[in-house]
Scaffold this active site. Sequence first.
Site, PDB file in Angstrom:
ATOM      1  N   ASP A  83       0.515   6.281   0.277  1.00  0.00           N
ATOM      2  CA  ASP A  83      -0.803   6.037  -0.300  1.00  0.00           C
ATOM      3  C   ASP A  83      -1.885   6.697   0.556  1.00  0.00           C
ATOM      4  OD1 ASP A  83      -2.913   5.038  -1.736  1.00  0.00           O
ATOM      5  OD2 ASP A  83      -2.271   2.963  -1.668  1.00  0.00           O
ATOM      6  N   ASP A  84      -2.650   7.619  -0.032  1.00  0.00           N
ATOM      7  CA  ASP A  84      -3.807   8.261   0.614  1.00  0.00           C
ATOM      8  C   ASP A  84      -3.428   9.163   1.787  1.00  0.00           C
ATOM      9  OD1 ASP A  84      -5.271   6.826  -1.196  1.00  0.00           O
ATOM     10  OD2 ASP A  84      -6.357   5.613   0.253  1.00  0.00           O
ATOM     11  N   CYS A 125      -5.205   6.088  -7.286  1.00  0.00           N
ATOM     12  CA  CYS A 125      -3.944   5.341  -7.178  1.00  0.00           C
ATOM     13  C   CYS A 125      -3.180   5.112  -8.478  1.00  0.00           C
ATOM     14  CB  CYS A 125      -4.217   3.985  -6.535  1.00  0.00           C
ATOM     15  SG  CYS A 125      -4.868   4.063  -4.860  1.00  0.00           S
ATOM     16  N   ARG A 152       0.438   6.903  -9.981  1.00  0.00           N
ATOM     17  CA  ARG A 152       1.716   6.197 -10.115  1.00  0.00           C
ATOM     18  C   ARG A 152       2.218   6.243 -11.556  1.00  0.00           C
ATOM     19  NH1 ARG A 152       1.720   3.581  -5.138  1.00  0.00           N
ATOM     20  NH2 ARG A 152      -0.184   4.384  -4.186  1.00  0.00           N
ATOM     21  N   LYS A 167       3.939  -0.797  -3.094  1.00  0.00           N
ATOM     22  CA  LYS A 167       2.730  -0.926  -3.907  1.00  0.00           C
ATOM     23  C   LYS A 167       3.006  -0.474  -5.338  1.00  0.00           C
ATOM     24  CE  LYS A 167      -1.902   1.053  -4.370  1.00  0.00           C
ATOM     25  NZ  LYS A 167      -2.945   1.884  -3.732  1.00  0.00           N
ATOM     26  N   HIS A 224       0.734  -1.218  -8.533  1.00  0.00           N
ATOM     27  CA  HIS A 224      -0.597  -0.798  -8.978  1.00  0.00           C
ATOM     28  C   HIS A 224      -0.627  -0.195 -10.384  1.00  0.00           C
ATOM     29  CE1 HIS A 224      -4.777   0.309  -7.193  1.00  0.00           C
ATOM     30  NE2 HIS A 224      -4.828  -0.586  -8.164  1.00  0.00           N
ATOM     31  N   SER A 262      -3.622  -2.361  -4.502  1.00  0.00           N
ATOM     32  CA  SER A 262      -4.072  -1.873  -3.192  1.00  0.00           C
ATOM     33  C   SER A 262      -4.303  -3.022  -2.223  1.00  0.00           C
ATOM     34  CB  SER A 262      -5.359  -1.064  -3.339  1.00  0.00           C
ATOM     35  OG  SER A 262      -5.138   0.132  -4.040  1.00  0.00           O
ATOM     36  N   HIS A 290      -3.292   3.346   3.107  1.00  0.00           N
ATOM     37  CA  HIS A 290      -4.525   2.902   2.459  1.00  0.00           C
ATOM     38  C   HIS A 290      -5.253   1.919   3.375  1.00  0.00           C
ATOM     39  CE1 HIS A 290      -7.126   1.043  -0.584  1.00  0.00           C
ATOM     40  NE2 HIS A 290      -6.780   1.994  -1.441  1.00  0.00           N
ATOM     41  N   ASP A 349       0.253   9.878  -3.155  1.00  0.00           N
ATOM     42  CA  ASP A 349      -0.344   9.625  -4.464  1.00  0.00           C
ATOM     43  C   ASP A 349      -1.633  10.394  -4.706  1.00  0.00           C
ATOM     44  OD1 ASP A 349      -1.951   8.136  -2.720  1.00  0.00           O
ATOM     45  OD2 ASP A 349      -2.162   6.436  -4.096  1.00  0.00           O
ATOM     46  N   ASN A 350      -2.331  10.772  -3.645  1.00  0.00           N
ATOM     47  CA  ASN A 350      -3.557  11.568  -3.755  1.00  0.00           C
ATOM     48  C   ASN A 350      -3.934  12.025  -2.361  1.00  0.00           C
ATOM     49  OD1 ASN A 350      -4.664   8.387  -4.548  1.00  0.00           O
ATOM     50  ND2 ASN A 350      -5.302   9.266  -2.595  1.00  0.00           N
ATOM     51  N   LYS A 368      -9.579  12.440  -1.661  1.00  0.00           N
ATOM     52  CA  LYS A 368      -9.283  11.425  -2.670  1.00  0.00           C
ATOM     53  C   LYS A 368     -10.442  11.263  -3.654  1.00  0.00           C
ATOM     54  CE  LYS A 368      -8.387   6.440  -3.070  1.00  0.00           C
ATOM     55  NZ  LYS A 368      -7.968   5.222  -2.344  1.00  0.00           N
TER      56      LYS A 368
END
Length: 635
Positions: free
Chosen positions: A39-40, A78, A82, A131, A133, A156, A221, A273-274, A294
């Site tokens: 994540d991130d 996010c 996904r 996660k 989401h 998150s 994150h 994810d980003n 992001k």
Amino acid sequence: MKHLPLVSAFVLLASPSVSLAGGESQAPSKPNLVVIFIDDLGYGDIGPFGSTLNRTPHLDRMAAEGMKLTSFYAAPVCSVSRAQLLTGCYGARISVPGVYFPAGPNGLNPQEDTIAEGVKPQGYATMCVGKWHLGDQPEFLPTNQGFDHYFGIPYSNDMQRTSLDTGQRVVPLLRDNEVAELLTDEAQTTVTERYTEEAVAFVRAHRDRPFFLYFPHTAVHTPIVPGAAFQGKSANGRFGDWVEEVDASVGRVLDLLRELKLEQNTLVLFTSDNGPWLIKGSDGGIAGPLRGGKGSTWEGGVRVPTIAWWPGRIPAGTTCDTVAGTIDLLPTLVNLAGGTLAAERVIDGRDITPLLLGETTAAPREAHYYFAGYTLQAVRQGPWKLAITPQPETMGKGVAADAAGPGPRLYNLDDEIGEQTDLAAQHPDIVLQLQDLAAKMNADLGGQTPPGRRPAGSVENPVMLYPAENPRREAKSASPAKPVPLDTLQVGDSLPSSHAPQVAGKSLTIKCDVDPDPTGGVIVSHGGSVMGYTLYLQDNRAVFAVRHGKQVTRITSAELPAGRLSVEAQLAANATLLLAVNGQAVEPVKAPGLLAGQPMEEFNVGFDAQNTVDQYDGSKRFQGTIRALAITTQP
């Protein structure tokens, strides 16, 4: 059970067949499938992609034994990222435009086909660890989307709510569909270790049958919460500590596969994810040579560090710069598992097995499309990327001057990965070619009722997973709000949404006196990427903005006079935005309507805590003074 009809013929690409006594051949076993989703994590945050700040020896080895994919794309934020990974579709096709919040009414539609649902009929054990989401209501959770089991935080880790039992701000940790624990920020320091224990236990328990492990980490994150064994150990603060813990987690998974002698029959894909959450400063990563982060469709927002590992199958130490992305994982993994995909159900991804095995460098798709919500912002074909709308630099920041104009901008990403030089004037033929591709995609997925868009999942009465303040439900039952005395709040203070002015379906008026900070900043904010309002100063002007989904409506003052300011902003009952500074009114601006619901994020004074309502750096505290703040509402 949802069905996945044929899209392309399956060719089994596992270990070679073995001759048996009597000349018969044993069919090769189906490959195990592991997707590790961070994540991130930015393009420049791990060693194989150039990081010198974070030590990532296990990812370094993974890349040396596998393939780096250097033009691999996810999505700006996010939830949509996904959804794209699991369904093989752009978020705009399946009505997942952005980010889901706790107790929200929408999620990934259970009628969509996921990777897990595609491989289960082929005898695969399936588990999601981490996660999710994609909606936290039971209808949307992993066990209703093809996974045998689930363990993790369903959204998150900054989406804490106040527990009615303990009075603490927490997030839930789920096992399957049940809340196993409530985690404070301090307790979150154990999540990476616990996720990893669950992941390796799943692999060990299913060593004798094919399995699909979807391992979407909570890390990195914010809030940044590395485990105790990693705290203070990196040279890059707590962010580096958590990256290095993620690296160790990857190492445990790969080491177990080697121990069980499963490595030559297991495809492992590591990605993010980003891009990095740049406005978080030292708690955010870096995009390396890429522009943006992001929340944007610049390369830094959506091009993610990706490594594919399958010893004996994927050529070791190789790099693939062909355009591919998370939307290609569903057709790739389902086909490898021996499954089939829907001919009548459109998916946007394609099987990238030939790329992974080094058999071709040809792109599997005609083009890649960059969506922000439902808006197509850019298209890439080969080295050429055409931006067709203004693009914010990153979540919480505005549009740069060189990207604010109405005309298209053309970049050659092979020659200049950082997207600085607009070549549209030099290559009008390429501009026209990419505009044609964009027009075709917009004809399919653009506008209010595009023919190619399928509905989101929806429930009528969403509830929190644990007893907690539920801003959405409280907003529905709230009596007409009286004027709220906010004048005792200081810069940096916040209120839970349930104690903030109740604005759903109402007009609202903000009044305050300000000794302005010369560099500007947020005066008040309430909301985020779904809905909300904000009053702020920027470029020596006052701005009042209201968000309705992806649409932000703004009203901006003339240049501000020196000295103390008296500011009044209003979202009137007829959905008109009004703004006056020192009694000087601005020409009204029409908004789409009143706010349909109570914003779920906190109410903040002097900053914007999470996803920002408009384009600014919400993490920066207002340096001036805010006095006599009052917000009133009327039905």
